[in-house]
Write a protein that holds these residues in place. Structure first.
Motif, PDB file in Angstrom:
ATOM      1  N   GLU A  87       0.883  -2.019   7.716  1.00 24.73           N
ATOM      2  CA  GLU A  87      -0.466  -2.120   7.157  1.00 24.73           C
ATOM      3  C   GLU A  87      -0.969  -0.810   6.578  1.00 24.73           C
ATOM      4  N   ALA A  88      -0.249   0.284   6.810  1.00 28.32           N
ATOM      5  CA  ALA A  88      -0.699   1.594   6.338  1.00 28.32           C
ATOM      6  C   ALA A  88       0.114   2.131   5.173  1.00 28.32           C
ATOM      7  N   VAL A  89       1.274   1.550   4.887  1.00 25.97           N
ATOM      8  CA  VAL A  89       2.178   2.125   3.882  1.00 25.97           C
ATOM      9  C   VAL A  89       2.730   1.035   2.975  1.00 25.97           C
ATOM     10  N   LYS A  90       2.653   1.253   1.660  1.00 24.81           N
ATOM     11  CA  LYS A  90       3.290   0.337   0.721  1.00 24.81           C
ATOM     12  C   LYS A  90       3.614   1.075  -0.572  1.00 24.81           C
ATOM     13  N   PHE A  91       4.519   0.495  -1.343  1.00 21.59           N
ATOM     14  CA  PHE A  91       4.815   0.976  -2.686  1.00 21.59           C
ATOM     15  C   PHE A  91       4.710  -0.208  -3.635  1.00 21.59           C
ATOM     16  N   ARG A  92       4.070   0.012  -4.782  1.00 24.74           N
ATOM     17  CA  ARG A  92       3.936  -1.064  -5.767  1.00 24.74           C
ATOM     18  C   ARG A  92       4.701  -0.721  -7.043  1.00 24.74           C
ATOM     19  N   LEU A  93       5.424  -1.716  -7.532  1.00 29.25           N
ATOM     20  CA  LEU A  93       6.076  -1.629  -8.830  1.00 29.25           C
ATOM     21  C   LEU A  93       5.563  -2.773  -9.686  1.00 29.25           C
ATOM     22  N   GLY A  94       5.010  -2.453 -10.838  1.00 30.71           N
ATOM     23  CA  GLY A  94       4.523  -3.468 -11.763  1.00 30.71           C
ATOM     24  C   GLY A  94       5.242  -3.361 -13.090  1.00 30.71           C
ATOM     25  N   ILE A  95       5.799  -4.469 -13.557  1.00 31.47           N
ATOM     26  CA  ILE A  95       6.486  -4.491 -14.844  1.00 31.47           C
ATOM     27  C   ILE A  95       5.803  -5.492 -15.766  1.00 31.47           C
ATOM     28  N   LYS A  96       5.991  -5.295 -17.079  1.00 31.69           N
ATOM     29  CA  LYS A  96       5.265  -6.109 -18.054  1.00 31.69           C
ATOM     30  C   LYS A  96       6.134  -6.362 -19.280  1.00 31.69           C
ATOM     31  N   VAL A  97       6.007  -7.576 -19.806  1.00 31.02           N
ATOM     32  CA  VAL A  97       6.566  -7.941 -21.108  1.00 31.02           C
ATOM     33  C   VAL A  97       5.414  -8.473 -21.947  1.00 31.02           C
ATOM     34  N   GLU A  98       5.221  -7.941 -23.165  1.00 31.38           N
ATOM     35  CA  GLU A  98       4.128  -8.404 -24.020  1.00 31.38           C
ATOM     36  C   GLU A  98       4.513  -8.255 -25.481  1.00 31.38           C
ATOM     37  N   SER A 116       8.287  -2.948 -19.845  1.00 31.49           N
ATOM     38  CA  SER A 116       7.649  -1.671 -19.531  1.00 31.49           C
ATOM     39  C   SER A 116       7.134  -1.668 -18.101  1.00 31.49           C
ATOM     40  N   VAL A 117       7.103  -0.485 -17.522  1.00 30.13           N
ATOM     41  CA  VAL A 117       6.517  -0.287 -16.197  1.00 30.13           C
ATOM     42  C   VAL A 117       5.059   0.111 -16.390  1.00 30.13           C
ATOM     43  N   TYR A 118       4.132  -0.653 -15.818  1.00 28.64           N
ATOM     44  CA  TYR A 118       2.724  -0.311 -15.971  1.00 28.64           C
ATOM     45  C   TYR A 118       2.066   0.084 -14.643  1.00 28.64           C
ATOM     46  N   GLN A 119       2.772  -0.093 -13.539  1.00 31.20           N
ATOM     47  CA  GLN A 119       2.312   0.394 -12.240  1.00 31.20           C
ATOM     48  C   GLN A 119       3.518   0.875 -11.442  1.00 31.20           C
ATOM     49  N   ALA A 120       3.392   2.010 -10.806  1.00 24.76           N
ATOM     50  CA  ALA A 120       4.441   2.514  -9.917  1.00 24.76           C
ATOM     51  C   ALA A 120       3.795   3.565  -9.026  1.00 24.76           C
ATOM     52  N   TYR A 121       3.325   3.139  -7.856  1.00 26.21           N
ATOM     53  CA  TYR A 121       2.611   4.093  -7.007  1.00 26.21           C
ATOM     54  C   TYR A 121       2.863   3.835  -5.524  1.00 26.21           C
ATOM     55  N   LEU A 122       2.758   4.913  -4.780  1.00 27.47           N
ATOM     56  CA  LEU A 122       2.831   4.893  -3.322  1.00 27.47           C
ATOM     57  C   LEU A 122       1.420   4.949  -2.770  1.00 27.47           C
ATOM     58  N   GLN A 123       1.117   4.090  -1.805  1.00 26.12           N
ATOM     59  CA  GLN A 123      -0.221   4.056  -1.207  1.00 26.12           C
ATOM     60  C   GLN A 123      -0.069   4.018   0.316  1.00 26.12           C
ATOM     61  N   PHE A 124      -0.784   4.913   0.986  1.00 25.40           N
ATOM     62  CA  PHE A 124      -0.694   4.957   2.445  1.00 25.40           C
ATOM     63  C   PHE A 124      -1.985   5.533   3.032  1.00 25.40           C
ATOM     64  N   LYS A 125      -2.182   5.294   4.324  1.00 23.84           N
ATOM     65  CA  LYS A 125      -3.302   5.868   5.070  1.00 23.84           C
ATOM     66  C   LYS A 125      -2.780   6.953   5.994  1.00 23.84           C
ATOM     67  N   LEU A 126      -3.568   8.002   6.119  1.00 22.05           N
ATOM     68  CA  LEU A 126      -3.197   9.049   7.053  1.00 22.05           C
ATOM     69  C   LEU A 126      -3.250   8.496   8.475  1.00 22.05           C
ATOM     70  N   PRO A 127      -2.376   8.960   9.351  1.00 20.24           N
ATOM     71  CA  PRO A 127      -2.336   8.421  10.720  1.00 20.24           C
ATOM     72  C   PRO A 127      -3.674   8.547  11.446  1.00 20.24           C
ATOM     73  N   ASP A 128      -4.046   7.477  12.107  1.00 19.21           N
ATOM     74  CA  ASP A 128      -5.221   7.448  12.990  1.00 19.21           C
ATOM     75  C   ASP A 128      -6.530   7.711  12.264  1.00 19.21           C
ATOM     76  N   CYS A 129      -6.606   7.381  10.974  1.00 20.24           N
ATOM     77  CA  CYS A 129      -7.893   7.494  10.257  1.00 20.24           C
ATOM     78  C   CYS A 129      -7.860   6.547   9.069  1.00 20.24           C
ATOM     79  N   ASP A 130      -8.983   6.460   8.345  1.00 23.73           N
ATOM     80  CA  ASP A 130      -9.108   5.529   7.227  1.00 23.73           C
ATOM     81  C   ASP A 130      -8.959   6.218   5.870  1.00 23.73           C
ATOM     82  N   THR A 131      -8.461   7.448   5.864  1.00 26.58           N
ATOM     83  CA  THR A 131      -8.239   8.140   4.597  1.00 26.58           C
ATOM     84  C   THR A 131      -7.035   7.541   3.888  1.00 26.58           C
TER      85      THR A 131
END
Length: 483
Positions: A87-98, A116-131
């Motif tokens: 629940e604290a760590v994920k990576f998103r890959l978004g690809i697109k054809v247009e 094309s790649v239109y999203q590619a990011y790492l998202q996480f929360k610092l341990p024991d907080c909501d940052t």
């Protein structure tokens, strides 16, 4: 055959990654698809192309050299894959054809595959907080009210950025800070042994405040703009730089552009709600006088949400415009890339679902306007409409635009219909409809009409007379699917 081979390889790669990660990682996929036809008459009020930049040295091709093809069929497919460790760590890959049917990827014979790649990011929360920390290619916007779609400075687009969000007072006060590298023209090595400033970096800070019946987000942003960054190639030149900087160039190797403002939302009188934005921006103030750019932008909206069958809305905006000189810099607020517009208005690149060839591309900066909208009209289940009237009037003195056009000819910096003088105006109506066939499948129709009054002495006889011969209008119809 080549197209399907590449797509199959891509699908196998994604599924392979999912299979490899499934022991420790959950993979979630979402996406959307849309297929629609657009009939658009009199693009740019003329049926001809606008002027466009050819390279980063400021060379351009003039307006009125190409004729529109009025009917296109567009197709877009996007796939977002979230690789969730917990629940604290994920990576998103978004690809697109247009593309359009019959062109590029969607050509029947010898297609050119373009994914094309239109999203590619790492998202996480610092341990024991909501940052929360988001790092990578992501959707990014400076603060704005959703009533006006998104930010007039930079909104609704992708950027390679690092964004940190943390609550300070639970449910009351938070802070968002971030850095984005918008442009890095030469990447690792400059083109010669002389180092040049070829980057555009953006730093921003926002403090969302939520109280009972009131929300506000004071914010500020600073862009460090290198002299040799690719503003023309990125499409930022006419929004960020002054006309003097286009003509004479920049003197400093780096210039600061900054913005300060706040969003406001008042719901204490619910079902009557009020929205506003106030922004001041300035840039290149330490450069030569002609390179400076500074100005104000304000908007205001109100709506009544007490009826189930429709939501009446009114709105207006005002912005400083150019004075009569190009020698003393620009009096318009600098922008990076706008995504602003109320009521799905046909004048602006805002909230249209059928996005390509969807609007007239008018710039609210350097103008004022008023409008009214009947939003969320729904007398039949699953069927909704929006009807919007918009009037826009220029705040730019004709002399500044006339001098630029006299010096350069028809140019991309000032464009007829996008940038209005004090003697020019636009009137627009759009009526848009959505029918939910299923919960995630919709039939959408968007229509728009626009009329413009333009000065021959500013834009020249050929463009102004062509705009008087007919108004601009479009009809778009298609299907949207979300999963």
């Amino acid at each position: 055959m080549k197209r399907f081979t590449v797509l199959a390889m891509l699908a196998a790669l994604i599924l392979g990654m999912a299979g490899f990660a499934q022991a420790a990682t959950e993979v979630k996929m979402t996406g959307d698809a849309r297929v629609y036809g657009v009939f658009f008459a009199n693009h740019n009020f003329t049926g001809w192309n606008t002027a466009g930049w050819d390279n980063n040295r400021g060379a351009f091709s003039p307006a009125g050299t190409q004729t529109e093809d009025r009917f296109q069929i567009w197709e877009r497919f996007r796939l977002r894959s979230d690789f969730v460790a917990n629940e604290a760590v994920k990576f998103r890959l978004g690809i697109k054809v247009e593309d359009t049917w019959g062109h590029g990827t969607l050509t029947a014979a010898n297609p050119t595959v373009s994914i094309s790649v239109y999203q590619a990011y790492l998202q996480f929360k610092l341990p024991d907080c909501d940052t929360e920390i988001t790092a990578g290619l992501q959707d990014l916007s400076l603060p704005a009210n959703a009533f006006f779609t998104d930010s007039v400075v930079f909104g609704g687009d992708r950027a390679a950025a690092l964004v940190v969000t943390t609550p300070l007072i639970k449910d009351t006060l938070a802070v968002t800070a971030g850095f984005a590298r918008m442009i890095d023209t030469n990447r690792t090595y400059d083109t010669t042994t002389t180092q040049v400033s070829d980057e555009l970096d953006l730093y921003f800070l926002a403090l969302p405040i939520t109280l009972d019946g009131f929300k506000a987000t004071p914010w500020g942003a600073v862009a460090v703009a290198g002299k040799d960054a690719g503003y023309f190639n990125a499409g930022f030149a006419e929004y960020l730089l002054s006309s003097g900087a286009i003509i004479n160039g920049l003197s400093n190797h780096q210039n600061a552009y900054w913005w300060a403002g706040s969003t406001f939302e008042v719901t204490a009188l619910d079902p009557v709600k009020f929205y506003a934005d106030v922004i001041y921006g300035a840039g290149a103030t330490a450069d030569r006088k002609s390179a400076k750019r500074q100005g104000w932008f304000m908007d205001f909206g109100a709506e009544y949400t007490g009826w189930d069958v429709l939501t009446p809305q009114v709105f207006g905006w005002w912005s400083t415009g150019e004075d009569g000189s190009v020698r003393n810099g620009s009096e318009r607020m600098p922008q990076i890339l706008s995504n602003w517009g109320p009521g799905n208005s046909f004048l602006f690149d805002d909230s249209q679902e059928l996005g390509k060839e969807s609007n007239m591309g008018a710039n609210p900066v350097g103008a004022w306007g008023l409008g009214a909208s009947l939003n969320n009209i729904s007398f039949i289940e699953k069927l909704s409409h929006i009807l919007t009237f918009t009037y826009m009037h220029g705040n730019n003195q004709p002399g500044a635009i006339r001098k630029m056009n006299a010096l350069l000819g028809s140019n991309p910096y000032y464009t007829m219909g996008r940038d209005l003088t004090t003697n020019e105006s636009l009137l627009s109506v759009n009526f848009d409809t959505k029918y939910m066939i299923y919960e995630n499948l919709a039939a959408v129709m968007e229509t728009g009409w626009a009329h413009g009054n333009f000065q021959t002495s500013t834009w020249g006889h050929r463009l102004a007379e062509q705009a008087r011969s007919a108004d601009a209008w479009k009809v778009a119809f298609g299907l949207t699917y979300k999963f």
